[in-house]
Design an enzyme around this catalytic site. Structure first.
Site, PDB file in Angstrom:
ATOM      1  N   MET A   1     167.441  90.338 144.464  1.00  0.00           N
ATOM      2  CA  MET A   1     168.777  90.914 144.414  1.00  0.00           C
ATOM      3  C   MET A   1     169.190  91.094 142.961  1.00  0.00           C
ATOM      4  O   MET A   1     168.514  90.646 142.053  1.00  0.00           O
ATOM      5  CB  MET A   1     169.771  90.026 145.147  1.00  0.00           C
ATOM      6  N   PRO A   2     170.334  91.628 142.755  1.00  0.00           N
ATOM      7  CA  PRO A   2     170.703  92.029 141.397  1.00  0.00           C
ATOM      8  C   PRO A   2     171.283  90.902 140.551  1.00  0.00           C
ATOM      9  O   PRO A   2     171.773  89.901 141.049  1.00  0.00           O
ATOM     10  CB  PRO A   2     171.769  93.096 141.633  1.00  0.00           C
ATOM     11  N   THR A   3     171.201  91.167 139.271  1.00  0.00           N
ATOM     12  CA  THR A   3     171.961  90.407 138.289  1.00  0.00           C
ATOM     13  C   THR A   3     172.994  91.375 137.739  1.00  0.00           C
ATOM     14  O   THR A   3     172.643  92.457 137.259  1.00  0.00           O
ATOM     15  CB  THR A   3     171.065  89.897 137.153  1.00  0.00           C
TER      16      THR A   3
END
Length: 66
Positions: A1-3
């Site tokens: 998933m994103p940062t």
């Protein structure tokens, strides 16, 4: 998933950052799927004298009539 990297002028409270982190996490999970535990958010507090737009530091006073 994103940062997710969030750059903002210094001076926001921990409570404001906590609320923004919760809102960004919720929107990310709703939009991309996954779990909240997989979303990382990094806050970077920037002093106004370290940020410029259009060649002018944000710490500088606005021009007369501007």
């Amino acid at each position: 998933m994103p940062t997710i990297r969030v750059e903002l002028f210094e001076g926001r409270t921990v409570e404001q950052k906590r609320a923004l982190a919760a809102a960004l996490t919720e929107a990310t999970v709703r939009t991309l799927g996954g779990s909240p535990g997989s979303v990382d958010i990094l806050f970077f507090d920037i002093a106004k004298h370290d940020w410029a737009t259009g060649g002018t530091l944000w710490s500088d006073p606005p021009p007369p009539g501007g």
